[in-house]
Enzyme design. Structure first.
Site, PDB file in Angstrom:
ATOM      1  N   ASP A   1      21.938 -51.016 -52.528  1.00  0.00           N
ATOM      2  CA  ASP A   1      20.484 -50.979 -52.680  1.00  0.00           C
ATOM      3  C   ASP A   1      19.974 -49.718 -51.975  1.00  0.00           C
ATOM      4  O   ASP A   1      20.695 -49.073 -51.227  1.00  0.00           O
ATOM      5  CB  ASP A   1      19.833 -52.252 -52.143  1.00  0.00           C
ATOM      6  CG  ASP A   1      19.862 -52.361 -50.633  1.00  0.00           C
ATOM      7  OD1 ASP A   1      20.344 -51.426 -49.978  1.00  0.00           O
ATOM      8  OD2 ASP A   1      19.401 -53.378 -50.110  1.00  0.00           O
ATOM      9  N   SER A   2      18.734 -49.355 -52.244  1.00  0.00           N
ATOM     10  CA  SER A   2      18.269 -48.016 -51.865  1.00  0.00           C
ATOM     11  C   SER A   2      17.628 -47.931 -50.490  1.00  0.00           C
ATOM     12  O   SER A   2      17.278 -46.853 -50.038  1.00  0.00           O
ATOM     13  CB  SER A   2      17.238 -47.547 -52.887  1.00  0.00           C
ATOM     14  OG  SER A   2      16.087 -48.369 -52.798  1.00  0.00           O
ATOM     15  N   GLY A   3      17.425 -49.071 -49.836  1.00  0.00           N
ATOM     16  CA  GLY A   3      16.647 -49.075 -48.610  1.00  0.00           C
ATOM     17  C   GLY A   3      15.191 -49.430 -48.868  1.00  0.00           C
ATOM     18  O   GLY A   3      14.411 -49.598 -47.926  1.00  0.00           O
ATOM     19  N   GLY A   4      14.802 -49.564 -50.137  1.00  0.00           N
ATOM     20  CA  GLY A   4      13.423 -49.909 -50.467  1.00  0.00           C
ATOM     21  C   GLY A   4      13.003 -51.259 -49.915  1.00  0.00           C
ATOM     22  O   GLY A   4      11.860 -51.434 -49.485  1.00  0.00           O
TER      23      GLY A   4
ATOM     24  N   ASP B   1      21.790 -61.065 -56.886  1.00  0.00           N
ATOM     25  CA  ASP B   1      22.337 -60.986 -55.532  1.00  0.00           C
ATOM     26  C   ASP B   1      21.392 -61.734 -54.612  1.00  0.00           C
ATOM     27  O   ASP B   1      20.199 -61.862 -54.903  1.00  0.00           O
ATOM     28  CB  ASP B   1      22.447 -59.527 -55.057  1.00  0.00           C
ATOM     29  CG  ASP B   1      21.099 -58.990 -54.576  1.00  0.00           C
ATOM     30  OD1 ASP B   1      20.905 -58.883 -53.355  1.00  0.00           O
ATOM     31  OD2 ASP B   1      20.226 -58.715 -55.425  1.00  0.00           O
TER      32      ASP B   1
ATOM     33  N   GLY C   1      10.743 -56.840 -56.384  1.00  0.00           N
ATOM     34  CA  GLY C   1       9.454 -57.343 -55.936  1.00  0.00           C
ATOM     35  C   GLY C   1       9.186 -58.798 -56.256  1.00  0.00           C
ATOM     36  O   GLY C   1       8.049 -59.259 -56.139  1.00  0.00           O
TER      37      GLY C   1
ATOM     38  N   GLN D   1       8.444 -52.660 -60.560  1.00  0.00           N
ATOM     39  CA  GLN D   1       7.585 -53.280 -59.564  1.00  0.00           C
ATOM     40  C   GLN D   1       6.285 -53.739 -60.244  1.00  0.00           C
ATOM     41  O   GLN D   1       6.261 -53.909 -61.450  1.00  0.00           O
ATOM     42  CB  GLN D   1       7.321 -52.316 -58.396  1.00  0.00           C
ATOM     43  CG  GLN D   1       8.535 -52.072 -57.498  1.00  0.00           C
ATOM     44  CD  GLN D   1       8.970 -53.299 -56.707  1.00  0.00           C
ATOM     45  OE1 GLN D   1       8.294 -54.312 -56.654  1.00  0.00           O
ATOM     46  NE2 GLN D   1      10.145 -53.203 -56.084  1.00  0.00           N
TER      47      GLN D   1
ATOM     48  N   HIS E   1      32.847 -71.094 -49.023  1.00  0.00           N
ATOM     49  CA  HIS E   1      32.533 -72.177 -49.965  1.00  0.00           C
ATOM     50  C   HIS E   1      31.274 -71.865 -50.765  1.00  0.00           C
ATOM     51  O   HIS E   1      31.255 -71.980 -52.002  1.00  0.00           O
ATOM     52  CB  HIS E   1      32.350 -73.519 -49.262  1.00  0.00           C
ATOM     53  CG  HIS E   1      31.563 -74.466 -50.115  1.00  0.00           C
ATOM     54  ND1 HIS E   1      32.122 -75.071 -51.218  1.00  0.00           N
ATOM     55  CD2 HIS E   1      30.246 -74.797 -50.125  1.00  0.00           C
ATOM     56  CE1 HIS E   1      31.173 -75.765 -51.846  1.00  0.00           C
ATOM     57  NE2 HIS E   1      30.034 -75.600 -51.198  1.00  0.00           N
TER      58      HIS E   1
ATOM     59  N   ASP F   1      12.308 -47.305 -54.030  1.00  0.00           N
ATOM     60  CA  ASP F   1      11.051 -47.902 -54.472  1.00  0.00           C
ATOM     61  C   ASP F   1      10.303 -48.465 -53.277  1.00  0.00           C
ATOM     62  O   ASP F   1      10.844 -48.568 -52.182  1.00  0.00           O
ATOM     63  CB  ASP F   1      11.318 -49.025 -55.485  1.00  0.00           C
ATOM     64  CG  ASP F   1      12.109 -50.183 -54.875  1.00  0.00           C
ATOM     65  OD1 ASP F   1      12.910 -49.937 -53.946  1.00  0.00           O
ATOM     66  OD2 ASP F   1      11.938 -51.333 -55.322  1.00  0.00           O
TER      67      ASP F   1
ATOM     68  N   CYS G   1      37.968 -73.670 -56.077  1.00  0.00           N
ATOM     69  CA  CYS G   1      38.088 -72.872 -54.852  1.00  0.00           C
ATOM     70  C   CYS G   1      38.959 -73.636 -53.873  1.00  0.00           C
ATOM     71  O   CYS G   1      38.645 -74.777 -53.509  1.00  0.00           O
ATOM     72  CB  CYS G   1      36.720 -72.595 -54.234  1.00  0.00           C
ATOM     73  SG  CYS G   1      36.824 -71.851 -52.587  1.00  0.00           S
TER      74      CYS G   1
END
Length: 379
Positions: free
Chosen positions: A95-98, A274, A224, A197, A343, A149, A314
């Site tokens: 991710d960009s840090g936005g 995510d 957003g 956005q 888990h 962004d 799993c």
């Protein structure tokens, strides 16, 4: 080296759910997919071997802001990128840090040029511009890098949301200009995804979706949302954004969410998700299972020797029992955090794999409608 490819496979006839395959230079990703969050180059309490074997993760995330501050770009440059540094040979998205611009509101200043912020580590001041963020992500070395962004808070008034969206669009132009004028690093292709956005205003979301779609990027993201607004509002704007994005490119809904959020948004046409929720909630004794939500701290599990979840594929979930995990959590034993995190991640990956299977079988909508109330119940 090849630009990211997306093959759209099956689209559900009764919803907007779809399956596809994303191909990057570090391998294929079958969608819909959930991406575990590895903020500082590691998914908290989970090893790369566990991510592969137990979780069956196909792609993980890194965080530009955190990795830039520590260990720093010179380490990545010398290592040959994050893949070589952390030993993960499958795709990575940064991710960009936005989002940190949003979450560190007390220690940052936004201008046309970029964002000045204070390090949470030592208080030092740093400037992130769209160009700098492209360079930083190039150096970290992700397969998919995100545009810089501004994520407005919820609720935002219309004037602020519009101003913020327009700034994000101007920054996006700068991101693409700089990205297109700089080479890939480390011998594989890096792909830039723009971010929609517009807060919770239909006309702004429409304008931003159309602007992002016009970039003809390798994939597109919806940002957003899941910042405090009601679920029904999140679904409304997710659907309207998906409807305006090209069908032949992957759609990534950032930072979402609960298992039921994910199923509902798959039904609206999202391919990639995510969220820190499976690991963060796992470390705080909340387990997501195929039968509902468990607070493993509760006394009712003290002598329950049944597996954490025998309904998913799993080994960790099938091997360890609820009483043992409760004991580890009560004793503050680190192994408990790992078991719960593995888990929960395995459950999330199982869930999107099941969704994919049911889309391909043609019965996704009825399966989703049955699953959502089961997943939401507290056990």
């Amino acid at each position: 080296m090849a630009v990211l490819q997306f093959e759209l496979e099956v689209t559900d006839e009764r919803s907007k759910a779809r399956t596809g395959t994303i191909t990057t230079d570090h391998g294929k990703i079958e969608t819909p997919i959930f991406m575990p969050v590895g903020t500082v180059g590691s998914v908290k309490a989970v090893s790369q071997q566990q991510l592969k074997q137990d979780v069956q993760a196909q792609i993980i995330l890194g965080n530009t802001y955190h990795l830039y501050l520590r260990p720093g770009l010179d380490v990545f440059e010398q290592a040959g990128g994050l893949h070589k540094f952390n030993g993960w040979d499958r795709p990575i998205l940064t991710d960009s840090g936005g989002y940190q611009v949003f979450s560190l509101a007390s220690s940052r200043k936004i201008t046309e040029e970029g964002v000045v912020f204070q390090s949470h580590i030592d208080g030092s001041r740093h400037l992130f511009t769209p160009e700098r963020v492209m360079d930083i992500q190039r150096s970290i070395g992700a397969d998919i890098i995100m545009a810089f962004d501004e994520c407005p808070p919820y609720p935002s008034d219309y004037a602020y949301a519009k101003k913020s969206m327009e700034l994000t669009h101007r920054w996006l132009d700068r991101c693409f200009r700089h990205f297109n004028n700089t080479p890939d690093k480390y011998g594989y292709t890096q792909n830039l995804f723009p971010i929609i956005q517009g807060s919770t205003f239909a006309d702004l979301r429409k304008a931003s979706s159309e602007f992002v779609a016009s970039q003809n990027a390798a994939g597109n993201a919806i940002g957003g949302l899941s910042v405090g607004e009601p679920d029904n509002m999140m679904y409304e704007f997710t659907e309207s954004c998906c409807d305006l994005l090209p069908a032949n490119k992957p759609r990534y809904l950032m930072g979402v969410g609960t298992p039921w959020n994910i199923l509902e948004c798959i039904a609206l046409g999202v391919d990639m998700f995510d969220c820190v929720m499976p690991t963060r909630n796992g470390r705080n004794a909340m387990l997501f299972t195929s039968k509902g939500v468990i607070n493993i701290d509760n006394k009712k599990w003290e002598k329950d020797f049944t597996p954490l979840d025998d309904g998913i594929d799993c080994e960790v979930s099938n091997y360890y029992n609820k009483a043992y995990l409760r004991h580890l959590m009560k004793a503050k034993e680190i192994l408990g955090l790992t078991i719960a995190s593995v888990h929960n991640l395995a459950f999330y990956l199982w869930l999107v794999k099941e969704a994919r299977k049911h889309i391909q079988q043609g019965d996704f909508l009825s399966w989703k409608n049955e699953m959502v109330p089961v997943l939401q119940q507290r056990l």
